[in-house]
Design a protein around this motif. Structure first.
Motif, mmCIF file in Angstrom:
data_model
loop_
_atom_site.group_PDB
_atom_site.id
_atom_site.type_symbol
_atom_site.label_atom_id
_atom_site.label_comp_id
_atom_site.label_asym_id
_atom_site.label_seq_id
_atom_site.Cartn_x
_atom_site.Cartn_y
_atom_site.Cartn_z
ATOM 1 N N ALA A 79 0.817 -1.212 0.000
ATOM 2 C CA ALA A 79 0.000 0.000 0.000
ATOM 3 C C ALA A 79 0.855 1.268 0.000
ATOM 4 N N GLU A 80 2.102 1.159 0.411
ATOM 5 C CA GLU A 80 2.973 2.332 0.505
ATOM 6 C C GLU A 80 3.832 2.537 -0.743
ATOM 7 N N TRP A 81 3.732 1.613 -1.700
ATOM 8 C CA TRP A 81 4.622 1.644 -2.854
ATOM 9 C C TRP A 81 3.911 2.138 -4.100
ATOM 10 N N ARG A 82 4.696 2.737 -4.987
ATOM 11 C CA ARG A 82 4.181 3.190 -6.280
ATOM 12 C C ARG A 82 3.690 1.996 -7.098
ATOM 13 N N MET A 83 4.404 0.870 -7.017
ATOM 14 C CA MET A 83 3.991 -0.376 -7.659
ATOM 15 C C MET A 83 4.329 -1.511 -6.699
ATOM 16 N N HIS A 84 3.815 -2.693 -6.969
ATOM 17 C CA HIS A 84 3.966 -3.777 -6.004
ATOM 18 C C HIS A 84 5.452 -4.056 -5.748
ATOM 19 N N PRO A 85 5.835 -4.174 -4.476
ATOM 20 C CA PRO A 85 7.261 -4.327 -4.155
ATOM 21 C C PRO A 85 7.888 -5.626 -4.628
ATOM 22 N N PHE A 86 7.068 -6.608 -5.036
ATOM 23 C CA PHE A 86 7.637 -7.853 -5.543
ATOM 24 C C PHE A 86 7.294 -8.069 -7.018
ATOM 25 N N GLY A 97 11.497 -2.602 -6.776
ATOM 26 C CA GLY A 97 11.090 -3.702 -5.926
ATOM 27 C C GLY A 97 11.950 -3.845 -4.694
ATOM 28 N N ARG A 98 11.386 -4.556 -3.714
ATOM 29 C CA ARG A 98 12.130 -4.788 -2.483
ATOM 30 C C ARG A 98 13.357 -5.646 -2.783
ATOM 31 N N GLY A 99 14.507 -5.113 -2.424
ATOM 32 C CA GLY A 99 15.765 -5.790 -2.682
ATOM 33 C C GLY A 99 16.534 -5.238 -3.861
ATOM 34 N N ALA A 100 15.945 -4.291 -4.600
ATOM 35 C CA ALA A 100 16.647 -3.727 -5.758
ATOM 36 C C ALA A 100 18.011 -3.174 -5.342
ATOM 37 N N VAL A 101 18.043 -2.506 -4.192
ATOM 38 C CA VAL A 101 19.292 -1.977 -3.652
ATOM 39 C C VAL A 101 19.891 -2.939 -2.637
ATOM 40 N N ASP A 102 19.055 -3.506 -1.798
ATOM 41 C CA ASP A 102 19.521 -4.311 -0.654
ATOM 42 C C ASP A 102 18.960 -5.729 -0.716
ATOM 43 N N MET A 103 19.649 -6.746 -1.360
ATOM 44 C CA MET A 103 20.732 -6.467 -2.279
ATOM 45 C C MET A 103 20.660 -7.391 -3.488
ATOM 46 N N LYS A 104 19.425 -7.574 -3.994
ATOM 47 C CA LYS A 104 19.259 -8.447 -5.152
ATOM 48 C C LYS A 104 19.849 -7.832 -6.416
ATOM 49 N N GLY A 105 19.916 -6.509 -6.470
ATOM 50 C CA GLY A 105 20.593 -5.875 -7.587
ATOM 51 C C GLY A 105 22.062 -6.254 -7.627
ATOM 52 N N SER A 106 22.711 -6.269 -6.467
ATOM 53 C CA SER A 106 24.123 -6.653 -6.403
ATOM 54 C C SER A 106 24.307 -8.127 -6.740
ATOM 55 N N CYS A 107 23.400 -8.982 -6.243
ATOM 56 C CA CYS A 107 23.466 -10.408 -6.589
ATOM 57 C C CYS A 107 23.321 -10.594 -8.097
ATOM 58 N N ALA A 108 22.429 -9.811 -8.702
ATOM 59 C CA ALA A 108 22.235 -9.895 -10.150
ATOM 60 C C ALA A 108 23.504 -9.487 -10.893
ATOM 61 N N ASP A 389 19.821 12.306 -8.339
ATOM 62 C CA ASP A 389 18.561 12.546 -7.643
ATOM 63 C C ASP A 389 18.084 11.338 -6.842
ATOM 64 N N LEU A 390 18.789 10.218 -6.919
ATOM 65 C CA LEU A 390 18.377 9.034 -6.167
ATOM 66 C C LEU A 390 18.972 9.069 -4.764
ATOM 67 N N ASP A 391 18.110 8.939 -3.760
ATOM 68 C CA ASP A 391 18.552 8.902 -2.367
ATOM 69 C C ASP A 391 18.924 7.467 -2.022
ATOM 70 N N LYS A 399 10.589 2.726 1.011
ATOM 71 C CA LYS A 399 9.589 2.420 -0.005
ATOM 72 C C LYS A 399 10.105 2.851 -1.379
ATOM 73 N N ASP A 400 9.483 2.282 -2.429
ATOM 74 C CA ASP A 400 9.863 2.557 -3.822
ATOM 75 C C ASP A 400 11.352 2.333 -4.066
ATOM 76 N N GLU A 401 11.890 1.293 -3.461
ATOM 77 C CA GLU A 401 13.283 0.913 -3.673
ATOM 78 C C GLU A 401 13.484 0.598 -5.162
ATOM 79 N N ARG A 402 14.558 1.116 -5.732
ATOM 80 C CA ARG A 402 14.801 0.922 -7.160
ATOM 81 C C ARG A 402 16.271 1.154 -7.478
ATOM 82 N N VAL A 403 16.670 0.604 -8.605
ATOM 83 C CA VAL A 403 18.055 0.750 -9.031
ATOM 84 C C VAL A 403 18.065 0.997 -10.538
ATOM 85 N N PRO A 404 18.857 1.956 -11.023
ATOM 86 C CA PRO A 404 18.899 2.231 -12.467
ATOM 87 C C PRO A 404 19.500 1.064 -13.249
#
Length: 420
Positions: A79-86, A97-108, A389-391, A399-404
């Motif tokens: 409910a707190e996200w722009r789109m579904h976190p999964f 999505g949840r984990g984009a930064v912490d840390m499924k993006g790094s695993c990818a 501009d990404l914090d 919320k709205d975790e994302r990675v370019p």
């Protein structure tokens, strides 16, 4: 072969919330990718569905490098996200999505890099050990701690490791600062107990443990921890002063952190110990003074300052409060300056001519603490080129975790240089 963004999206779609149903589906996905690339992954569980994957790639030197990441994530409220976190959706050239930064993006990034090198027949310059772990977002008991105790042989020959919370870009004028973590604060999660005399809530209390606990927590929360500049943090501040061309007043570091904005975030939580009350548990009825009251405190201390931290905590709590550790982990520190730090820095500068790598100490903690127990020196290095501009810090557990996408692609190029 899947792109790094596709792998990141796939990983995010596995709901590996901790606590939750476990990491097994994501771990099986990782193991399948590795096996399809000709590797021989080892898959094991510390408990049902608490799954870890480890694989080794032979290189030109048996002096091995460990690249580790965790597959679990913290909870997310859709409910707190722009789109579904999964959902793992790619919108505006970012993977959400949840984990984009912490840390499924790094695993990818790790997976995409080693899969590409394997497809091209490129042999690493040293042995590589890859670990995709469970349970980092808790204590690591079902993940890294289990791995280093029950499967120690999988890490034979490893001298250094890289993982999360370092290697990302912070814009600064004509430069991009890349903090590389060379240490992290220690963890002291404490359960506190106050004992007193139970009685009727309408009568003068003989010894009210709720009041005792409240006063103790107030002292802890109000305490102004003194600044303690460790060598690595002092080196970071010196580097930032040189990069910005501005003198940073070490006698006014709190104000300087605010003035420097994102660059100040690299040291504002790393110049002192800290202790935050986080949970309370007392009483069962409004008109009854209970016999006990409990609380939890999240304590963090800088490398080398564990004894000072605990002595201060005991003085603040006072003699009527007892404490026990929910989790106690030392503050690991890796060598700096060092030849390996220079390798990490060089791989960044080769891909980004504006890069200015600096040493960094993490305010929180990672699985590096577990690997430090078996003598592995851990560096925070999950390279990302980020939009100004990404914090980045705000997206950890936010919320709205994302990675370019372009950031992930940059990271794979950096890792390829480091590995090959």
């Amino acid at each position: 072969m899947k792109s790094v963004a596709e792998i990141c999206s796939d990983l995010i779609r596995f709901d590996t919330t901790n606590p939750g149903s476990g990491e097994r589906p994501a771990a099986e996905y990782v193991a399948t990718l590795l096996a399809d690339a000709g590797l021989d992954p080892v898959v094991f569980e510390s408990a049902p569905k608490r799954t870890t994957v480890v694989a080794r790639i032979d290189g030109d030197s048996p002096d091995a490098l460990l690249i580790h990441g965790h597959l679990d994530v913290v909870p997310a409220d859709p409910a707190e996200w722009r789109m579904h976190p999964f959902s793992g959706e790619i919108v505006d050239d970012c993977v959400y999505g949840r984990g984009a930064v912490d840390m499924k993006g790094s695993c990818a990034m790790t997976l995409a890099t080693v899969l590409d090198l394997a497809a091209r027949g490129v042999r690493p310059k040293r042995d590589l050990v890859l670990a995709f772990l469970a349970d980092e977002e808790a204590t690591g008991d079902f993940g890294s701690r289990h791995a280093v105790t029950e499967h120690r042989e999988l890490f034979d020959g490893v001298t250094e490791a890289i993982s999360e919370s370092g290697g990302f870009s912070v814009a600064s004028g004509e430069h991009r600062v890349y903090p590389i973590a060379v240490g992290e604060r220690g963890t002291a999660w404490m359960r506190l107990t106050a004992r007193g005399v139970a009685g009727h809530g309408s009568r003068p209390a003989v010894d009210n443990p709720v009041a005792t606990m409240a006063h103790a927590l107030s002292r802890v929360a109000a305490h102004q921890w003194p600044v303690r500049l460790t060598p690595s943090v002092a080196a970071l501040i010196g580097n930032l002063s040189e990069i910005t061309g501005q003198r940073i007043d070490v006698d006014r570091l709190d104000e300087e952190a605010v003035r420097l904005g994102p660059l100040g975030s690299l040291f504002k939580g790393q110049i002192r110990n800290s202790a935050n009350p986080t949970m309370l548990d007392a009483g069962y009825k409004v008109n009854v003074v209970p016999s006990t009251a409990g609380a939890h405190v999240d304590g963090r201390y800088l490398p080398g300052l564990r004894d000072e931290f605990l002595e201060t905590i005991d003085a603040l709590l006072g003699p009527k409060i007892t404490r026990e550790f929910v989790n106690l982990e030392d503050a690991p520190a890796a060598p700096y300056p060092s030849a390996f730090f220079d390798e990490l820095a060089g791989s960044l500068m080769a891909e980004d001519p504006l890069a200015r790598p600096v040493p960094y100490v993490m305010a929180g903690g990672t699985d590096a603490k577990s690997f430090a127990r078996i003598g592995i020196k851990g560096y925070g290095f999950a390279p990302l080129m980020l939009r100004p501009d990404l914090d980045y810090f705000g997206m950890f557990h936010g919320k709205d975790e994302r990675v370019p996408v372009e950031g992930l692609e940059f990271g794979t190029r950096v890792l390829a240089r480091l590995i090959a």
